[in-house]
Design a protein around this motif. Structure first.
Motif, short mmCIF file in Angstrom:
data_model
loop_
_atom_site.label_atom_id
_atom_site.label_comp_id
_atom_site.label_asym_id
_atom_site.label_seq_id
_atom_site.Cartn_x
_atom_site.Cartn_y
_atom_site.Cartn_z
N VAL A 44 0.80 -1.25 -0.03
CA VAL A 44 -0.02 0.03 0.17
C VAL A 44 0.97 1.13 -0.20
O VAL A 44 0.68 2.14 -0.64
CB VAL A 44 -0.88 -0.12 1.15
CG1 VAL A 44 -1.85 1.21 1.28
CG2 VAL A 44 -1.86 -1.17 1.19
N HIS A 47 4.27 4.18 -3.53
CA HIS A 47 4.02 4.94 -4.44
C HIS A 47 4.22 4.79 -5.89
O HIS A 47 3.43 4.90 -6.77
CB HIS A 47 4.42 6.49 -3.91
CG HIS A 47 3.98 6.96 -2.97
ND1 HIS A 47 3.26 8.22 -2.82
CD2 HIS A 47 3.92 6.60 -1.69
CE1 HIS A 47 2.88 8.49 -1.58
NE2 HIS A 47 3.22 7.35 -0.81
N LYS A 50 2.07 1.97 -7.45
CA LYS A 50 0.82 2.45 -8.12
C LYS A 50 0.68 3.03 -9.20
O LYS A 50 -0.05 2.82 -10.38
CB LYS A 50 -0.01 3.51 -6.85
CG LYS A 50 -1.30 4.12 -7.51
CD LYS A 50 -1.81 5.00 -6.50
CE LYS A 50 -3.27 5.64 -7.08
NZ LYS A 50 -2.80 6.70 -8.18
N HIS A 64 -11.05 2.50 -9.70
CA HIS A 64 -11.16 2.04 -8.15
C HIS A 64 -10.16 1.11 -7.91
O HIS A 64 -10.25 -0.13 -8.43
CB HIS A 64 -12.44 1.44 -7.75
CG HIS A 64 -13.39 2.24 -6.95
ND1 HIS A 64 -14.52 2.66 -7.54
CD2 HIS A 64 -13.02 2.75 -5.78
CE1 HIS A 64 -15.12 3.55 -6.55
NE2 HIS A 64 -14.12 3.51 -5.43
N TYR A 65 -9.09 1.10 -7.33
CA TYR A 65 -7.84 0.26 -6.97
C TYR A 65 -8.46 -0.72 -5.85
O TYR A 65 -9.51 -0.12 -5.05
CB TYR A 65 -6.65 0.95 -6.50
CG TYR A 65 -5.92 1.61 -7.72
CD1 TYR A 65 -5.05 0.84 -8.48
CD2 TYR A 65 -6.18 2.83 -8.00
CE1 TYR A 65 -4.37 1.48 -9.52
CE2 TYR A 65 -5.49 3.58 -8.83
CZ TYR A 65 -4.41 2.87 -9.74
OH TYR A 65 -3.69 3.44 -10.78
N LEU A 67 -7.81 -2.95 -2.58
CA LEU A 67 -7.06 -3.36 -1.35
C LEU A 67 -7.39 -4.88 -0.79
O LEU A 67 -8.38 -5.00 -0.50
CB LEU A 67 -7.05 -2.54 0.13
CG LEU A 67 -6.90 -1.04 -0.24
CD1 LEU A 67 -7.25 -0.18 0.90
CD2 LEU A 67 -5.44 -0.79 -0.86
N VAL A 107 -6.65 4.73 4.88
CA VAL A 107 -6.16 4.65 3.66
C VAL A 107 -5.76 5.82 2.82
O VAL A 107 -6.25 6.96 3.35
CB VAL A 107 -7.40 4.23 2.77
CG1 VAL A 107 -7.26 4.03 1.25
CG2 VAL A 107 -8.08 3.05 3.42
N ARG A 110 -4.57 9.19 -2.10
CA ARG A 110 -4.22 8.82 -3.30
C ARG A 110 -4.65 7.61 -3.81
O ARG A 110 -4.89 7.36 -5.02
CB ARG A 110 -2.58 8.86 -3.42
CG ARG A 110 -2.04 7.64 -2.68
CD ARG A 110 -0.44 8.03 -2.76
NE ARG A 110 0.17 6.72 -1.83
CZ ARG A 110 0.38 5.49 -2.35
NH1 ARG A 110 0.02 5.24 -3.40
NH2 ARG A 110 0.94 4.66 -1.24
N LEU A 111 -5.14 6.62 -2.88
CA LEU A 111 -5.85 5.71 -3.39
C LEU A 111 -7.31 5.64 -3.42
O LEU A 111 -7.85 4.70 -3.85
CB LEU A 111 -5.38 4.35 -2.37
CG LEU A 111 -4.05 4.18 -2.26
CD1 LEU A 111 -3.70 3.00 -1.07
CD2 LEU A 111 -3.01 3.91 -3.46
N VAL A 119 -12.97 3.03 -1.76
CA VAL A 119 -11.96 2.25 -2.09
C VAL A 119 -12.59 0.72 -2.12
O VAL A 119 -13.52 0.18 -1.50
CB VAL A 119 -10.78 2.20 -1.22
CG1 VAL A 119 -11.01 1.53 0.25
CG2 VAL A 119 -9.29 1.45 -1.87
N LEU A 141 -1.99 -3.46 -2.63
CA LEU A 141 -2.57 -2.77 -3.49
C LEU A 141 -2.81 -3.39 -4.77
O LEU A 141 -1.79 -3.80 -5.23
CB LEU A 141 -1.99 -1.23 -3.53
CG LEU A 141 -2.45 -0.36 -4.58
CD1 LEU A 141 -3.88 0.26 -4.40
CD2 LEU A 141 -1.40 0.85 -4.73
N SER A 143 -4.76 -4.56 -8.72
CA SER A 143 -5.61 -4.24 -9.88
C SER A 143 -5.39 -5.30 -10.75
O SER A 143 -4.41 -5.81 -11.11
CB SER A 143 -5.26 -2.87 -10.47
OG SER A 143 -6.12 -2.70 -11.71
#
Length: 205
Positions: A44, A47, A50, A64-65, A67, A107, A110-111, A119, A141, A143
């Protein structure tokens, strides 16, 4: 060149899982199998990870990422869950569902989905994924690994390595299906099924 790690789908080897976790803690971006196709994942707090996911998938700020959590205790720290949501999510997990919920202050901003401050969270039912999450001790994190111009998630580790060899750091080999998760959006206070996938949508309709 990405490292290819073969993990047994039924009895994940602790040593191989540990290798993946060590790389994640060092800032790696991994491609790993789940119960709904391959996914891209990083810690998570990564940076750069992501941004790399967004570049690979050509994602914009509205995406929408997700978790990905090992257990409900982790999930409960990340999203706001009242009794009704708790009962519904608990009954359906672990399994092929993604739940969109208001995020807690745990959270990073940025997420979050910019307008709704929500999220995606999920508790997968995949032994390799769960072994990685348990050893890592924190959510991933993530996708779904759907490449630009494609409709379905990738499902074969060797194809993932061939396609993404120079843009991810680790490819975890493992069995998975291409059927996506069922997405249930709770952000308005009631369940709305926004995508029907592998999970039975009936309990949320």
């Amino acid at each position: 060149m990405a490292r290819f790690v073969d993990i047994h789908p039924e009895d994940p080897q602790a040593r191989a899982v540990g290798q993946v976790v060590d790389r994640l803690r060092d800032g790696a971006l991994i491609a790993y199998p789940t119960d709904s196709g391959y996914a891209l994942g990083c810690t998570v707090g990564n940076h750069d990870g992501k941004d790399r996911i967004a570049a690979i998938r050509h994602l914009d700020d509205r995406h929408h990422y997700t978790l990905v959590c090992h257990d409900f205790a982790q999930l409960g720290q990340l999203v706001q869950v009242d009794n009704r949501v708790f009962r519904s999510v608990k009954a359906a997990t672990p399994g092929p569902y993604t739940f969109i919920l208001p995020a807690t202050k745990e959270v990073p901003r940025r997420l979050l989905q910019p307008k709704k401050k929500t999220v995606g969270v999920r508790l997968p039912d995949h032994r390799v994924t769960r072994a990685i999450l348990e050893a890592l001790g924190e959510p991933l994190l993530s996708s779904t690994l759907i490449l630009p111009g494609h409709e379905d998630a990738m499902t074969e580790g060797w194809i993932v390595k061939d396609e993404l060899d120079h843009v991810v750091d680790v490819v975890v080999d493992g069995e998975c299906t291409a059927v996506p998760t069922t997405v249930v959006d709770w952000s308005s206070g009631y369940p709305e099924v926004t995508r029907v996938g592998a999970g039975d949508p009936t309990p949320f309709e």
